[in-house]
Enzyme design. Structure first.
Site, PDB file in Angstrom:
ATOM      1  N   HIS A  48       3.943   1.883  -1.183  1.00  0.00           N
ATOM      2  CA  HIS A  48       2.951   2.143  -2.115  1.00  0.00           C
ATOM      3  C   HIS A  48       2.564   3.772  -2.354  1.00  0.00           C
ATOM      4  CE1 HIS A  48       2.124  -1.330   0.351  1.00  0.00           C
ATOM      5  NE2 HIS A  48       0.793  -1.547  -0.422  1.00  0.00           N
ATOM      6  N   GLU A  90       4.960 -12.420  -8.379  1.00  0.00           N
ATOM      7  CA  GLU A  90       4.680 -11.187  -9.537  1.00  0.00           C
ATOM      8  C   GLU A  90       5.468 -11.422 -11.337  1.00  0.00           C
ATOM      9  OE1 GLU A  90       5.244 -10.232  -6.887  1.00  0.00           O
ATOM     10  OE2 GLU A  90       2.952  -9.570  -6.515  1.00  0.00           O
TER      11      GLU A  90
END
Ligand SMILES: Cc1ncc(C[n+]2csc(CCOP(=O)(O)OP(=O)(O)O)c2C)c(N)n1
Ligand SMILES: [Mg+2]
Lengths: 361, 325
Positions: B129, B60
């Site tokens: 999540h 990322e």
């Protein structure tokens, strides 16, 4: 020394039992007592059956998203079996059978994937860290545990895992560098199952092998047939012994294949051919190990049938328990945030309880 | 006009902007060949080729840091972070570089880029999540933070974000990716960043929400209507910069204020909005401006998540408390 002999830069991969279950080189067969060999095989069977069942339960709407392990049992059990009781296991998220081997009860593993935090609360003497979802971060935890072992003279070894895709992550590289610099007693396992969700291994890195990455960090690396449990065990055992003797970290690439989807939410037909999967089905790890055990007189078809039946019943019973475990008590979602609940949280908790009372829930 | 879901609206905006502007590039983990784990980028690689829509390694900091370099050198990058929880390794790039580039180079370099990410709970997901991290971005000077709650707004806001001269964090409420469909114009249009939307005119209380919470407030309003309570519902749409005018005007009219957000409470957008109201509408208030938010806890896994996620019943309860104050 396997690690010296199988140099990843020379494209050598360690294999001891071939895909047909025949011994490639008798001198390489690791010494494992019969009881351990049977425990290894039975754990692989349990892993396979519990994994297959979990997918079924998910399809029936009884289980949440589940990370599928089919095909990677040798990589998981073969590594975990090389540890001693006092050692640590620091997982990523696809080490179901390794966790089982190290004493995480199936009920808890199921509970975790069933959406209950108690699934991460292992017994005190089970030295496993909770499943680690943020890719790569576990490598640095493993180092820290190893550094503490060094500083406190505990002589513990740490086994940690990552996927092929995870080798792209910054923390993979920071972790390996730290390990070499601080000579940590850590064995780094890459389960190269050829895919990171949809992205194939060859798009993830231009390195020819993943094992060779070790060399740049100043530690040994070895590539191993990850579906050959004897090879997996032999390489890991050697790395564990090195770590125990103060010789530092090792990187092991296990070449395996994810036979199922990434998770139950994934559709692998979008990104890979069925033919490829069928090729790997032939190389899967249980058939091979079973043949070996039958050949040395440790296992038979009758035993296999009986074992599968027992495991299947056990898995069904265990899942029933999990299904009957109910919801998480309200108190639990508040009380583990801190050693002591701070005032603002007490207020939120009390107000919510009052709300529930007033609306009669 | 086609009737499409929020995720399809995202896809349409990306396709349209890629078509119109050859400098727009789209990338991230599983974004290229597969078309994204949620299918937000489906078909784009096929149509525009691997140079403009591609898979990245799992990294990322690499994705977000490279987006800045691309933006500096003539591209309009739209990076996807697979789940907002995995933005964190790239947060350094966002805070230390992307948000600061215009200021520190005195306008010589800028960061016209978009970072898209699904966020939020209520989908029975795994750890990491389900969080709502808008505060982590809204707190950073130099960033714009946008959250759509409908397919129409998703397309218009994403189009605006791609055309914006500054970095935009585009957070997508994944719980409603496919929850409902809406008619959306085929042609390009813009929903301006920094403008809230009055979803429903009302007289008794102003309720501000965004993302998946907007629909939950709408459901609560059905109950409240039956009890004669008239809610002015405002969809904030842009978390930063806040549309002060729309909200202050509304509170001056209704005299009551409730903000509903899924994110944890402490130091969050609710506090920001209430401070603003206290400063600009204090004398109009008939009840303390109030926030209904996630608790200050880690979002529980599925078997405890129902306590965390705010439902219409709780919204109605809070509204009634303020009406009766
Ligand atoms: C930091 C981070 N980014 C993205 C993800 C989302 N994600 C979960 S699994 C996965 C692919 C992992 O591939 P690999 O490392 O090969 O492991 P495998 O799943 O094959 O076991 C991705 C991108 C994540 N969990 N963490
Ligand atoms: Mg993989």
């Amino acid at each position: 020394m396997l690690i010296k002999k199988f140099d990843p830069l020379k494209k050598k991969m360690l294999q001891i039992i071939d895909v047909y279950g025949n011994i490639v080189d008798e001198s390489l067969v690791p010494k494992i007592d019969d009881e351990t060999l049977l425990k290894m095989y039975k754990t692989m069977l349990l892993g396979r059956i519990a994994d297959t069942k979990a997918v079924q339960f998910q399809r029936q709407g009884r289980m949440l998203t589940f990370v599928v392990n089919k095909g990677q049992e040798a990589s998981q059990v073969g590594t975990a079996a090389a540890l001693e009781k006092k050692d640590w296991l620091v997982p990523a998220f696809r080490e179901f059978s390794a966790l089982l081997y190290r004493g995480a009860p199936l009920e808890q593993l199921y509970l975790y994937w069933y959406g209950n935090e108690l699934g991460s609360k292992y017994a005190e003497d089970v030295k496993i860290l909770p499943i680690n979802v943020p890719i790569g971060s576990q490598f640095n935890h493993a180092n820290g545990i190893g550094m503490a072992s060094n500083i406190l003279n505990k002589n513990e070894v740490v086994l940690t895992y990552i996927g092929d895709g995870g080798t792209s992550h910054g923390e993979f590289h920071e972790g390996l560098n730290f390990a070499a610099v601080f000579n940590t007693p850590v064995v780094f396992i890459i389960q190269n199952n050829h895919y990171a969700i949809s992205v194939p291994r060859n798009k993830q890195t231009k390195s020819e092998t993943l094992a060779q990455k070790a060399i740049a960090y100043g530690m040994p690396g070895i590539q191993v047939d990850g579906n050959d449990i004897l090879a997996v065990y032999a390489a890991t055992k050697e790395a564990v012994d090195r770590a125990r003797n103060g010789e530092g970290p090792t990187l092991i690439e296990l070449v395996t294949y994810r036979l199922g989807p990434h998770t139950t939410s994934d559709d692998p037909t979008i990104y890979r051919e069925n033919k490829e999967v069928e090729e790997w089905e032939k190389k899967e790890p249980l058939i091979r190990f079973k043949k070996y055990l039958v050949d040395i007189g440790l296992w038979s078809e009758e035993q296999e049938g009986k074992e599968i039946e027992e495991i299947t019943n056990y898995v069904n019973e265990t899942f029933k328990k999990v299904e009957n475990s109910g919801l998480v008590p309200l108190e639990d979602i508040f009380k583990y945030q801190y050693a002591e609940m701070p005032p603002h949280l007490v207020e939120q908790y009390e107000e919510y309880k009052q709300y529930l009372e007033e609306v009669n829930e | 006009m086609a009737t499409i879901s929020l995720i399809q609206a995202v896809n349409q905006a990306l396709e349209q902007q890629m078509e119109k502007d050859p400098t727009v590039v789209v990338f991230g983990e599983d974004v290229g060949f597969e078309g994204g784990v949620f299918r937000a980028t489906a078909g784009l690689q096929k149509k525009f080729g691997e140079m403009r829509c591609f898979d990245t390694p799992i990294a990322e900091a690499g994705i977000i840091g490279a987006a800045l370099g691309m933006a500096i050198n003539g591209l309009k990058p739209v990076a996807e972070i697979q789940f907002s929880g995995f933005m964190l390794p790239g947060y350094n790039q966002i805070v230390a570089h992307i948000a600061r580039m215009r200021n520190r180079s005195r306008g010589r370099y800028t960061a016209p880029l978009v970072i898209r990410m699904p966020y939020g709970g209520g989908i029975r997901a795994l750890e990491h999540h389900s969080e709502s991290q808008e505060t982590l971005f809204a707190h950073i000077p130099g960033l714009k933070v946008v959250i759509p709650s409908t397919p129409y707004d998703a397309k218009g806001l994403l189009t605006a974000a791609i055309q914006d001269p500054d970095p935009v964090i585009f957070m997508e409420p994944k719980r409603i990716y496919r929850a409902f469909k809406q008619e959306v114009p085929d042609e390009e249009y813009i929903v301006p960043i920094g403008k809230a939307k009055i979803v429903n005119n009302g007289t008794d209380i102003t309720v501000v929400a965004w993302g998946a919470m907007v629909r939950e407030v709408q459901k609560a309003m059905k109950t409240l209507e039956g009890e004669g309570i008239s809610v002015e519902l405002i969809d904030l749409r842009t978390i930063s910069p806040i549309d002060q005018e729309t909200i202050v005007e509304s509170v001056k009219k209704t005299g009551r204020f409730l903000v509903v957000h899924e994110a944890v409470r402490a130091f969050g957008p609710g506090a920001e909005l209430i401070a603003m109201i206290n400063k600009h509408a204090f004398l109009s208030l008939e009840a303390p401006p109030t926030r209904l938010t996630g608790f200050d806890i880690i979002v529980p896994l599925d078997k405890g998540e129902h306590h965390y996620i705010i439902d219409p019943k709780r919204i109605a309860y809070e509204v009634k408390k303020l009406i009766q104050y």
